[in-house]
Motif scaffolding. Structure first.
Motif, PDB file in Angstrom:
ATOM      1  N   MET A   1       0.843  -1.188   0.000  1.00 24.12           N
ATOM      2  CA  MET A   1       0.000   0.000   0.000  1.00 24.12           C
ATOM      3  C   MET A   1       0.878   1.237   0.000  1.00 24.12           C
ATOM      4  N   ASP A   2       0.392   2.311  -0.642  1.00 23.33           N
ATOM      5  CA  ASP A   2       1.116   3.582  -0.612  1.00 23.33           C
ATOM      6  C   ASP A   2       0.131   4.698  -0.934  1.00 23.33           C
ATOM      7  N   GLY A   3       0.612   5.922  -0.832  1.00 24.52           N
ATOM      8  CA  GLY A   3      -0.229   7.074  -1.107  1.00 24.52           C
ATOM      9  C   GLY A   3       0.565   8.169  -1.776  1.00 24.52           C
ATOM     10  N   VAL A   4      -0.151   9.093  -2.416  1.00 30.84           N
ATOM     11  CA  VAL A   4       0.482  10.247  -3.047  1.00 30.84           C
ATOM     12  C   VAL A   4      -0.249  11.511  -2.619  1.00 30.84           C
ATOM     13  N   LEU A   5       0.496  12.621  -2.654  1.00 30.69           N
ATOM     14  CA  LEU A   5      -0.049  13.933  -2.318  1.00 30.69           C
ATOM     15  C   LEU A   5       0.518  14.919  -3.332  1.00 30.69           C
ATOM     16  N   LEU A   6      -0.362  15.564  -4.092  1.00 33.50           N
ATOM     17  CA  LEU A   6       0.065  16.350  -5.243  1.00 33.50           C
ATOM     18  C   LEU A   6      -0.521  17.761  -5.231  1.00 33.50           C
ATOM     19  N   ASP A   7       0.251  18.709  -5.768  1.00 36.13           N
ATOM     20  CA  ASP A   7      -0.225  20.057  -6.047  1.00 36.13           C
ATOM     21  C   ASP A   7       0.534  20.571  -7.267  1.00 36.13           C
ATOM     22  N   LYS A   8       0.453  21.865  -7.547  1.00 39.94           N
ATOM     23  CA  LYS A   8       1.068  22.381  -8.761  1.00 39.94           C
ATOM     24  C   LYS A   8       2.585  22.274  -8.713  1.00 39.94           C
ATOM     25  N   GLU A   9       3.178  22.575  -7.563  1.00 34.74           N
ATOM     26  CA  GLU A   9       4.637  22.548  -7.418  1.00 34.74           C
ATOM     27  C   GLU A   9       5.166  21.123  -7.338  1.00 34.74           C
ATOM     28  N   ASN A  10       4.386  20.229  -6.784  1.00 40.19           N
ATOM     29  CA  ASN A  10       4.782  18.812  -6.661  1.00 40.19           C
ATOM     30  C   ASN A  10       3.710  17.984  -7.357  1.00 40.19           C
TER      31      ASN A  10
END
Length: 540
Positions: free
Chosen positions: A415-424
């Motif tokens: 299992m894993d997760g991601v967290l995203l925005d414009k810079e990342n």
């Protein structure tokens, strides 16, 4: 011989009985390399919300709040228990408010995590009873370096310890009697954001005396035993002063604010562990402490010095084991950085307090996916205009559906997760036989909002459930994939959008056309909250 065997039998029976009791109340257990919270003998993942500090001071103030909590799909409410309200007169206890909260939570099918606002709340002693506040001689306060008293009880006073310890023990005895069968109260936070202000350490005469004494042997033994495991920033302090094992605080750790903070951390932790142990001796459910995070440019005393912070983790652990884990309170944007620090040495992650902003739901999903957290809880959870429209409720709905799967695969590296925005906007994950590239939905040129100056945060969780088969859930993500094995390509056999009903997967829509860009990707658009089940295959 008969006498010895009888003693062994009695001890075994006693130990077995005690173990059975512990297993039948809320407790923590290891699952692979992670930690689960067990409630009513089943894994429990906290979809939490913490009430504002004064919301639970009466049932009248709580009345309009309950429906907002259930409308956001919470399963747990974090709420203070105030020393000043349960022991308004010394030795006279009133648990009516505690009982009312428990009964109403049961009615709403919610669990409770009680926050013990005892000696310290946000460093200060604002919730101590009047009979403590008015008797400074018996219940002394800290002093700064100018000998000025502050409204903070000193941890060096035995009277202060015993007063807090006695009240907490009574509280835990009452919870046990009132709630052990139902298990509505599942954890306890002991004190709140402990820390020393406005100086790095206390200058009360009791503190000054302790500062000149040798560093307790208990701490020295811990340092020697765990020398290879100490967190790097703490190890460096000890190393810089020659790894000394005999002497007072400045002789062991050198002169400076860092030593003042280490000194205070030991005594804050020792005090809090004794309070927690007294409560656990009565009813040993999980107990934790929370920390106000320090900013890099601030020095001890400018932030609450000596709290349960990552660079002091070893000091807090050395002072006792009644505290099960340390937790971060987030009003700091460096979410990944701080969680990386708090999860060192196997410390389980639980986030009891996060600013209730537009990023909170997505950070919660990421914490549960990437760190396999015990749970997540925004602060001032009741401060919403329309609870049914809150993104938090939509994310919590996904987590609720996936909880059995999450807990089944916890600690297994699946299992894993991601967290995203414009810079990342891009994150790569390797899981199973594949490398997954997660990108923010707005990286697609045709996405609405792609040209916006600020992109909304997005996040997702991915779980491998069988060979080549995965659940992907979240909002605002596009996923591509390739095999880890060279000279192979990956394609989609099947992509379904669905829901869980009675813990069983139900397909709502079968994709594989435009929704997957003709087999090129998996996508959940910004504003959509979905679970998709994808089965991959490889070809040359």
């Amino acid at each position: 011989m008969v006498s010895i065997l009888k003693k062994i039998f009695l001890l075994s029976a006693l130990f077995g009985t005690h173990l059975g009791i512990c297993q039948n109340i809320p407790h923590l257990q290891k699952k692979g390399n992670k930690t689960q919270l067990i409630v009513n003998q089943n894994p429990f993942l906290i979809r939490g919300g913490e009430l504002g500090n004064s919301s639970a001071t009466s049932m009248e103030s709580m009345e309009p709040i309950w429906s907002r909590l259930t409308d956001m799909n919470l399963n747990t409410v974090l709420t203070p228990v105030y020393w000043e309200l349960i022991e308004p007169e010394e030795g006279k206890f009133d648990f009516n408010l505690v009982d009312d909260l428990i009964l109403r939570a049961r009615k709403e099918n919610l669990k409770l995590v009680f926050l013990w606002f005892g000696s310290w709340k946000n460093s200060m002693s604002s919730h101590t009873p009047a009979w403590v506040k008015r008797n400074q001689k018996k219940y002394p306060r800290v002093k700064d370096d100018k000998n000025k008293s502050h409204e903070i009880l000193t941890p060096f006073s035995e009277n202060n310890l015993q007063a807090d310890l006695n009240a907490f023990k009574k509280l835990m005895a009452h919870i046990k009697d009132f709630d052990q069968k139902e298990q509505t109260v599942i954890m306890i936070q002991v004190e709140n954001e402990i820390g020393m202000l406005p100086t790095a350490r206390d200058y009360h005469s009791l503190a000054n005396e302790a500062f000149q004494k040798p560093v307790p042997n208990e701490l020295i033994k811990y340092l020697e035993k765990n020398k290879e495991k100490l967190v790097p920033e703490f190890l460096e302090i000890w190393k810089k002063n020659g790894f000394k094992t005999k002497g007072n605080w400045e002789e062991i750790f050198g002169k400076g604010l860092h030593t003042d903070e280490i000194f205070m951390a030991w005594y804050f932790s020792k005090f809090t562990n004794q309070v927690a142990k007294a409560g656990k001796d009565v009813y040993p459910i999980p107990m934790f402490v929370n920390a106000a995070l320090n900013a890099p440019e601030k020095k001890p005393g400018q932030y609450p010095s000596a709290g349960p912070l990552p660079h002091l983790m070893d000091v807090w652990k050395a002072a006792g084991n009644a505290i099960d884990f340390l937790s971060p309170d987030f009003y700091n944007p460096s979410f990944k950085q701080w969680n990386d620090l708090f999860t060192r040495q196997g410390n389980p992650l639980f986030i009891p307090e996060h600013k209730f902003d537009e990023t909170a739901p997505f950070k919660g999903l990421y914490a549960i996916g990437h760190y396999e957290a015990i749970g997540f809880s925004p602060f001032s959870i009741e401060s919403v205009a329309d609870a049914k429209k809150e993104p938090l409720g939509k994310i919590y709905n996904l987590i609720e559906q996936l909880t059995p799967t999450i807990e089944n695969y916890k600690g297994q590296g699946k299992m894993d997760g991601v967290l995203l925005d414009k810079e990342n906007n891009t994150q790569i994950i390797k899981i199973g036989d594949y490398e997954f590239t997660f990108k923010h939905d707005y990286t697609l040129n045709w996405s609405d909002g792609a040209k916006a100056e600020i992109w909304p945060m997005s996040s997702a969780i991915i779980i491998e459930i069988a060979k080549d088969e995965f659940y992907v859930s979240g909002s605002g993500i596009v996923v591509t994939f390739k095999p880890l094995k060279e000279n192979l390509n990956a394609g989609i056999l099947k992509t379904d959008q669905g829901i869980f009903e009675n813990e069983k997967w139900k397909t709502i829509r079968h994709f594989n056309g435009d929704q997957t860009h003709q087999g090129r990707h998996l996508r959940i658009a910004v504003g959509d909250y979905e679970i998709q089940k994808i089965k991959l295959y490889t070809y040359e």
